[in-house]
Design a protein around this motif. Structure first.
Motif, short mmCIF file in Angstrom:
data_model
loop_
_atom_site.label_atom_id
_atom_site.label_comp_id
_atom_site.label_asym_id
_atom_site.label_seq_id
_atom_site.Cartn_x
_atom_site.Cartn_y
_atom_site.Cartn_z
N HIS A 1 8.66 -10.74 -3.66
CA HIS A 1 7.54 -10.40 -2.77
C HIS A 1 7.62 -11.26 -1.52
O HIS A 1 7.82 -12.48 -1.61
CB HIS A 1 6.23 -10.65 -3.53
N ASP A 2 7.42 -10.66 -0.38
CA ASP A 2 7.69 -11.38 0.87
C ASP A 2 6.51 -12.19 1.41
O ASP A 2 6.56 -12.68 2.53
CB ASP A 2 8.20 -10.41 1.95
N GLY B 1 -0.54 -7.37 -2.01
CA GLY B 1 -0.32 -6.43 -0.91
C GLY B 1 -1.60 -6.22 -0.13
O GLY B 1 -2.27 -7.18 0.26
N ASN B 2 -1.97 -4.98 0.06
CA ASN B 2 -3.19 -4.70 0.84
C ASN B 2 -4.44 -5.28 0.19
O ASN B 2 -5.44 -5.49 0.86
CB ASN B 2 -3.36 -3.18 1.02
N VAL C 1 -8.27 -5.50 1.44
CA VAL C 1 -8.78 -4.16 1.15
C VAL C 1 -9.22 -4.17 -0.32
O VAL C 1 -8.49 -4.68 -1.17
CB VAL C 1 -7.68 -3.10 1.35
N HIS C 2 -10.39 -3.60 -0.61
CA HIS C 2 -10.81 -3.58 -2.02
C HIS C 2 -10.13 -2.42 -2.74
O HIS C 2 -9.80 -1.41 -2.15
CB HIS C 2 -12.33 -3.50 -2.15
N LEU D 1 -9.78 0.80 -5.00
CA LEU D 1 -10.56 1.97 -5.41
C LEU D 1 -9.79 2.76 -6.45
O LEU D 1 -8.59 2.56 -6.65
CB LEU D 1 -10.84 2.87 -4.20
N ALA E 1 13.38 -8.80 0.29
CA ALA E 1 14.61 -8.06 0.04
C ALA E 1 15.11 -7.51 1.36
O ALA E 1 14.32 -7.08 2.20
CB ALA E 1 14.34 -6.93 -0.94
N GLY F 1 -1.94 -3.65 7.56
CA GLY F 1 -2.26 -2.93 6.33
C GLY F 1 -1.77 -1.51 6.51
O GLY F 1 -2.24 -0.80 7.39
N ARG G 1 -0.74 2.46 5.33
CA ARG G 1 -1.16 3.54 4.44
C ARG G 1 -0.02 4.47 4.05
O ARG G 1 0.04 4.97 2.96
CB ARG G 1 -2.22 4.40 5.11
N GLY H 1 3.37 3.15 -6.26
CA GLY H 1 2.65 2.74 -5.06
C GLY H 1 2.69 3.86 -4.05
O GLY H 1 3.09 4.99 -4.37
N ARG H 2 2.34 3.54 -2.82
CA ARG H 2 2.21 4.62 -1.84
C ARG H 2 3.56 5.24 -1.48
O ARG H 2 3.60 6.27 -0.81
CB ARG H 2 1.42 4.16 -0.61
N ARG I 1 -3.13 7.15 -3.07
CA ARG I 1 -2.66 5.93 -2.42
C ARG I 1 -3.59 4.75 -2.66
O ARG I 1 -3.27 3.62 -2.33
CB ARG I 1 -2.46 6.14 -0.93
N MET J 1 -5.62 1.80 -4.65
CA MET J 1 -4.81 0.82 -5.36
C MET J 1 -5.01 0.73 -6.87
O MET J 1 -4.16 0.17 -7.55
CB MET J 1 -4.96 -0.54 -4.69
C1 LIG Z 1 -7.34 -0.61 6.18
C2 LIG Z 1 -7.02 0.08 4.89
C3 LIG Z 1 -8.06 0.45 4.08
C4 LIG Z 1 -7.77 1.01 2.85
N1 LIG Z 1 -8.83 1.26 2.00
C5 LIG Z 1 -8.56 1.32 0.69
C6 LIG Z 1 -9.59 1.09 -0.24
O1 LIG Z 1 -10.75 0.92 0.12
N2 LIG Z 1 -9.24 1.06 -1.56
C7 LIG Z 1 -7.95 1.25 -1.98
O2 LIG Z 1 -7.69 1.18 -3.16
N3 LIG Z 1 -6.96 1.53 -1.11
C8 LIG Z 1 -7.23 1.51 0.22
N4 LIG Z 1 -6.22 1.67 1.14
C9 LIG Z 1 -4.88 2.14 0.71
C10 LIG Z 1 -4.05 1.11 -0.03
O3 LIG Z 1 -4.39 -0.20 0.35
C11 LIG Z 1 -2.55 1.31 0.22
O4 LIG Z 1 -2.17 2.59 -0.06
C12 LIG Z 1 -1.72 0.29 -0.57
O5 LIG Z 1 -0.68 -0.09 0.27
C13 LIG Z 1 -1.09 0.77 -1.84
O6 LIG Z 1 -0.53 -0.32 -2.54
P1 LIG Z 1 1.04 -0.56 -2.76
O7 LIG Z 1 1.16 -1.54 -3.85
O8 LIG Z 1 1.73 0.72 -2.87
O9 LIG Z 1 1.58 -1.19 -1.40
P2 LIG Z 1 1.24 -2.55 -0.64
O10 LIG Z 1 -0.15 -2.96 -0.88
O11 LIG Z 1 1.63 -2.36 0.78
O12 LIG Z 1 2.20 -3.61 -1.32
C14 LIG Z 1 3.58 -3.67 -1.09
C15 LIG Z 1 3.98 -5.10 -0.83
O13 LIG Z 1 5.38 -5.19 -0.77
C16 LIG Z 1 5.75 -6.16 0.15
N5 LIG Z 1 7.08 -5.83 0.65
C17 LIG Z 1 7.41 -4.81 1.49
N6 LIG Z 1 8.72 -4.82 1.75
C18 LIG Z 1 9.23 -5.84 1.05
C19 LIG Z 1 10.57 -6.35 0.92
N7 LIG Z 1 11.57 -5.79 1.57
N8 LIG Z 1 10.75 -7.42 0.12
C20 LIG Z 1 9.71 -8.00 -0.52
N9 LIG Z 1 8.44 -7.56 -0.42
C21 LIG Z 1 8.21 -6.50 0.35
C22 LIG Z 1 4.71 -6.07 1.24
O14 LIG Z 1 4.51 -7.31 1.89
C23 LIG Z 1 3.47 -5.63 0.49
O15 LIG Z 1 2.61 -6.71 0.26
C24 LIG Z 1 -6.45 1.22 2.43
C25 LIG Z 1 -5.39 0.92 3.30
C26 LIG Z 1 -5.67 0.34 4.51
C27 LIG Z 1 -4.54 -0.03 5.42
#
Ligand SMILES: Cc1cc2nc3c(=O)[nH]c(=O)nc-3n(C[C@H](O)[C@H](O)[C@H](O)COP(=O)(O)OP(=O)(O)OC[C@H]3O[C@@H](n4cnc5c(N)ncnc54)[C@H](O)[C@@H]3O)c2cc1C
Lengths: 590, 361
Positions: free
Chosen positions: A209-210, A216-217, A224-225, A227, A277, A445, A447, A527-528, A541, A543
């Motif tokens: 994890h970077d 993450g978000n 971000v909370h 849902l 990575a 952050g 999407r 994930g997304r 999408r 979390m």
């Molecule tokens: C402003 C905003 C509001 C939102 N509102 C909500 C909400 O209210 N409730 C909700 O549940 N969702 C909400 N979402 C959507 C949700 O937060 C995203 O879809 C979320 O990114 C999904 O989680 P994830 O684990 O797939 O990805 P992420 O949360 O993006 O996690 C992926 C992680 O991988 C890391 N990473 C990326 N590339 C590398 C690499 N090469 N090497 C190592 N690490 C790496 C990143 O730093 C990141 O932290 C919102 C999004 C935004 C931007």
């Protein structure tokens, strides 16, 4: 412990390799970064993590390092920096560099570039370098290069990478190799859930994890909370999710502590924080390894495994390994995802590359007395006359000429200008005299970006028809919401605000087949960046749903190991065992 | 049964009221005067999410039989969660199904929870609320809204800070747009004005309007109608009316403009007059549309490259980079294009003028 000590030791040595006449100092490896933040978000676009003075208008503390000059001489000095808001105003990215006691104002130029400072006499021995922030507004420094030769270092991305590697005398491949049962890249909620499920099943797991914190978000850095519902994975997801506080709230810090402590309970889970990575190599459609680099020290590790999970959100592992992926909005005819009420705003007749945008969350605080906020002329062409004292999810930026990954830094910077400019406008109104910026994230952050393609591509139709699958492993009841930029519907609106369209639904399901790549045999995704269409991503999408995907993958990986097969075989040959495992594991006591 | 009864009653209502609505609307967002309405034709009944019975939907026409508006009178009580209440109100939609106005029988003014009669300001608020198609009412259940309204005086504070969060925004919106003591009526009417009736209108126009009507839409001054015209006209018709498209584009909403620019088939881009007409307006278009135009330069007549060079300072960094990749010394209009690039470099405050430096020698 030994590993920890070695790590600390490595961090105390600046990442500096010298040749006879030149020294390349990586800013992110400074001995003391002071108030400057290490920003590794855009490494794949500009070449390196860098230091950024994110002071929200107040200059941050100096960053400082030392290096040893072996040979007395006259050195040309360059600084790699960027004017992040170019235009007819003084750049907010100015900063001062001190080479011992010699002071030099660095005025950055547009785009990442080497700015030439001057030629300095340096005597043999220790030389100290510090960076002094001038504006408090996001000055950045990637590296400092000192050379007796007057040739400017390369600018072009590829040439720069080669040059850097040569300067640091890095071998082509990382010298350290580690082997695991499952290598997870990306520690968002999806990656964390997968790590727990797989570790509980006894797999040796690496989580790369970077960032310094997981989530993450949902982390305390983005806030971000979470849902969505827990589906069959409540026991696991409760260890890493959040309360329902307003997005951007400092309450995220409490949930961060919970997540961090829960994630560190597993002896067979190695968490590599601050490791990013940068490559994944496949042979015969099988990923052989993922290479990662420490975001400050520059050390590298090659991670080998039979199974890999891409939970980077951006589909990086799949992208490097050659997995099929999608980006953008499909034509409404491709999967038939029409919602007549919203037409083009929901799913366009002709596909395009407009996706849901990225956000920067921010918060203000109310002080007991009035406080000023400096002028930000470089922000005003973005903010225009918009006034705001706080942000929310709808501070979102996406444009059809921009790519959420390729143009990530410009998107982030555009949002910073929107925030600082809108806050400046608000401060001109006396009713806001006591407001001060408390927290502005500098992390984007995101999407939506790359979506890796699986055996099943999850679409809006799976929701509208409430399809059940024999491999339904994820379920959700939250509305499907797809965002569009407000300007599309009303050009008078600022370009950094969005509107969400909500489609109410009963419970819908996501099949396991959306969680592994259709062409890379040993690649899972959660994930997304899971396998879905643009509109298909609208619901899952969030979390807790992405967390369900992660946990489902963790269990699948354990069966892959037990039966020595790749992910697809779980669906075709071991589905009963898989579905029973998920069923059994949900009721265990935490 | 209920349906048939509604239909009969509604028909009766129309006949006994000389074929058109009798109450002059309180609000009608339309340049067409209300008294141009000559007849009301029953189309269908539409189910409501908030009532047990259906409502009758009419199309209102002028003397020449031209369709003007859609219309419905809410004559039966609306019920939510088994509580029913009369909400006597007449609603107008335009020809693409957007809410545009309302009328009230002066004998039956709307009343609040405490039976107080609505005042003018209340109707204005309702009208504004109904015009917001993205209202929070779309997502929240009535229960939810009651909770929010009950606390509406609370300042939305979080750790001592005022938060413009979703809850905050909701409460703010509710406070600003919902009439005190009339949440129920506001909610019910919004649900009806934005509910299944829009499907009924859409399916009616899609099945009865023909190319002549779509052409009228294209030539209308209403930009929603223009958009609908663009969506429904055949390629041949669009081709025959290319000049009108050039006129319409600068007035369009970005979503309609981008729709049209993406959809127009190749022959449009090979028509130099059309290309010149469309690209000459890049200075007033939105960024999304200009991206499409820049991308289309690969197939468009070269005059497009020249026209674009007159609007350099409107381009984003990526648009400019892409644009410059098309510029070659051997192509038509090279000299005037470079002249325009030089002008942009030397006279403007354009943020990305550094990208033009290579053209300055
Ligand atoms: C402003 C905003 C509001 C939102 N509102 C909500 C909400 O209210 N409730 C909700 O549940 N969702 C909400 N979402 C959507 C949700 O937060 C995203 O879809 C979320 O990114 C999904 O989680 P994830 O684990 O797939 O990805 P992420 O949360 O993006 O996690 C992926 C992680 O991988 C890391 N990473 C990326 N590339 C590398 C690499 N090469 N090497 C190592 N690490 C790496 C990143 O730093 C990141 O932290 C919102 C999004 C935004 C931007």
């Amino acid at each position: 412990m030994i590993r920890f000590l070695a790590f600390v030791y490595a961090l105390t040595i600046p990442w500096l390799i010298q040749s006879q006449t030149s020294y390349l100092l990586e800013a992110e490896a400074f001995l003391d970064p002071g108030g400057w933040s290490v920003d590794p978000q855009f490494v794949q676009q500009m070449g390196s993590p860098y230091l950024m003075a994110h002071g929200m208008g107040r200059p941050v503390q100096d960053a400082r390092t030392e290096f040893k000059v072996d040979q007395h001489g006259s050195y040309h000095v360059w600084v790699r920096t960027k004017d992040w808001a170019p235009g007819p105003w003084e750049s907010p990215g100015r900063f001062i560099i001190y080479i011992d006691s010699i002071e030099h104002l660095v005025t950055p130029v547009p785009e990442w570039n080497w700015v030439y400072l001057d030629q300095y006499e340096l005597a043999e021995g220790l030389v100290s370098i510090s960076l002094r922030d001038v504006t408090g507004f996001n000055a950045r420094c990637d590296a400092i290069y000192l050379s007796t030769d007057s040739v400017t270092p390369p600018i072009d991305y590829d040439a720069l990478q080669v040059w850097r590697q040569a300067k640091h005398r890095e071998p082509l491949a990382p010298e350290v190799e580690k082997t695991y049962d499952l290598v997870i890249t990306g520690g968002g909620i999806a990656g964390c859930a997968a790590a727990i499920a797989a570790a509980e099943q006894g797999l040796e797991v690496a989580l790369i994890h970077d960032r310094p914190v997981l989530g993450g978000n949902a982390s305390s850095e983005i806030r971000v909370h979470t849902l969505g519902i827990y589906g069959k994975f409540e026991r696991i997801l409760r260890k890493i999710d959040t309360e329902h506080y307003p997005n951007g709230s400092a309450e995220a810090i409490r949930d961060q502590e919970k997540r961090d402590s829960n994630m560190h309970q597993y002896a067979n889970l190695d968490i590599f924080l601050n490791w990013r990575a940068y490559d994944a190599v496949s042979k015969d459609s099988i990923i052989q390894y993922v290479d990662a680099r420490h975001t400050s020290s520059g050390e590298r590790i090659r991670f080998k495994s039979n199974l890999f999970l891409d939970s980077t959100g951006d589909g990086w592992i799949g992208y490097w390994a050659g997995a099929e992926y999608s980006y953008g909005r499909e034509s409404v005819y491709k999967y038939g995802e029409k919602w007549p009420e919203w037409g083009e705003l929901w799913s366009p007749e002709v596909g395009d590359n407009l996706v849901m945008g990225s956000s920067i969350l921010w918060q203000t605080t109310l002080l007991d007395s009035a406080t000023s906020f400096t002028e930000v002329p470089w922000a005003m062409d973005v903010a225009r006359d918009h006034m705001a004292t706080a942000g929310e999810w709808y501070w979102e930026f996406s444009r059809s000429d921009m790519h959420q990954i390729r143009d990530g830094e410009e998107i982030r910077d555009h949002l910073l200008r929107a925030i600082f400019g809108s806050f400046y406008n608000a401060k001109q109104d006396t009713s806001h005299s006591n407001y001060a910026l408390e927290w502005v994230s500098y992390l984007l952050g995101k999407r939506e970006s790359r979506r890796l393609m699986g055996d099943h591509i999850f679409t809006f139709n799976d929701v509208t028809e409430l399809r059940k699958f024999k491999d339904s492993v994820v379920m959700e009841i939250r509305e499907v919401d797809v965002h569009f930029q407000k300007q599309l519907d009303d050009e008078k609106q600022p370009d950094f605000l969005s509107t969400a369209l909500f489609y109410k639904t009963s419970k819908y399901y996501i099949p396991y087949r959306s969680l592994y790549s259709r062409n890379i045999k040993n690649l899972f995704m959660a994930g997304r960046n899971f396998s879905c269409s643009h509109v298909g991503l609208g619901g899952p999408r969030v979390m807790r749903t992405t967390g369900q995907m992660g946990a489902a993958v963790g269990y699948a990986a354990s069966l892959c190991k037990r039966f020595d097969v790749f992910p697809r075989a779980i669906y075709h040959s071991y589905l009963d065992q898989y579905m029973s495992l998920i069923e059994e594991r949900q009721w265990l006591r935490p | 049964m209920a349906k048939t009864l509604t239909t009969i009653l509604s028909l009766l209502f129309i006949w006994t009221t000389s074929n058109k609505p009798i109450h002059e609307p309180h609000f009608l967002e339309s340049p067409i005067p209300w008294d141009r309405i000559d007849t009301a034709e029953y189309i269908s009944s539409f189910p409501s999410t908030t009532t047990e019975s259906d409502f009758a939907l009419y199309i209102l026409k002028d003397q020449k039989g031209e369709p003007l508006f859609f219309y419905s009178a809410l004559t039966t009580p609306v019920c939510i969660d088994n509580i029913c209440k009369p909400v006597d109100i007449e609603i107008y939609w335009d020809l693409v199904g957007q809410y545009i106005g309302l009328a009230i029988d002066p004998e039956k003014p709307l009343t609040k929870y405490d039976h107080e009669v609505w005042v003018e300001e209340d109707y204005e608020k309702l009208h504004a609320l109904l015009q917001n198609k993205h209202s929070i009412l779309n997502r929240k259940s009535l229960d939810n809204l009651y909770d929010l309204q009950a606390n509406r005086e609370d300042t939305i504070r979080f750790n001592g800070q005022e938060v413009d969060a979703i809850t905050g925004a909701t409460k703010k919106e509710i406070k600003a747009h919902i009439i005190d003591g009339a949440l129920y009526s506001c909610y019910a009417v919004w649900q009806i004005a934005h509910g299944p009736v829009r499907d009924s209108i859409r399916s009616f126009i899609d099945s009865t309007f023909d190319q002549i009507q779509w052409l009228k839409f294209l030539y209308s001054e209403n930009r929603e109608y223009q958009y609908k015209g663009l969506q429904n006209l055949s390629d041949t018709a669009l081709h025959d009316h290319a000049a009108r498209i050039i006129e319409v584009l600068p007035q369009s909403k970005p979503v309609a403009r981008t729709y049209a620019l993406k959809k127009l088939p190749i022959p449009f881009w090979q028509n130099a007059a059309f290309v010149q007409g469309v690209y000459s307006n890049m200075g007033v278009y939105d960024v999304f549309s200009n991206t499409i135009l820049i991308n289309k330069l690969s197939i468009a007549e070269p005059i497009g490259l020249l026209e674009t060079s007159k609007h350099i300072s409107h381009l984003t960094k990526n648009q400019l980079t892409k644009y410059l990749s098309f510029i070659r010394p051997e192509m038509p209009h090279y000299e005037p294009i470079v002249g325009n690039l030089k002008d942009a470099f030397s006279t403007s405050n354009y943020r990305y003028k550094y990208l033009l430096e290579s053209f300055m020698d």
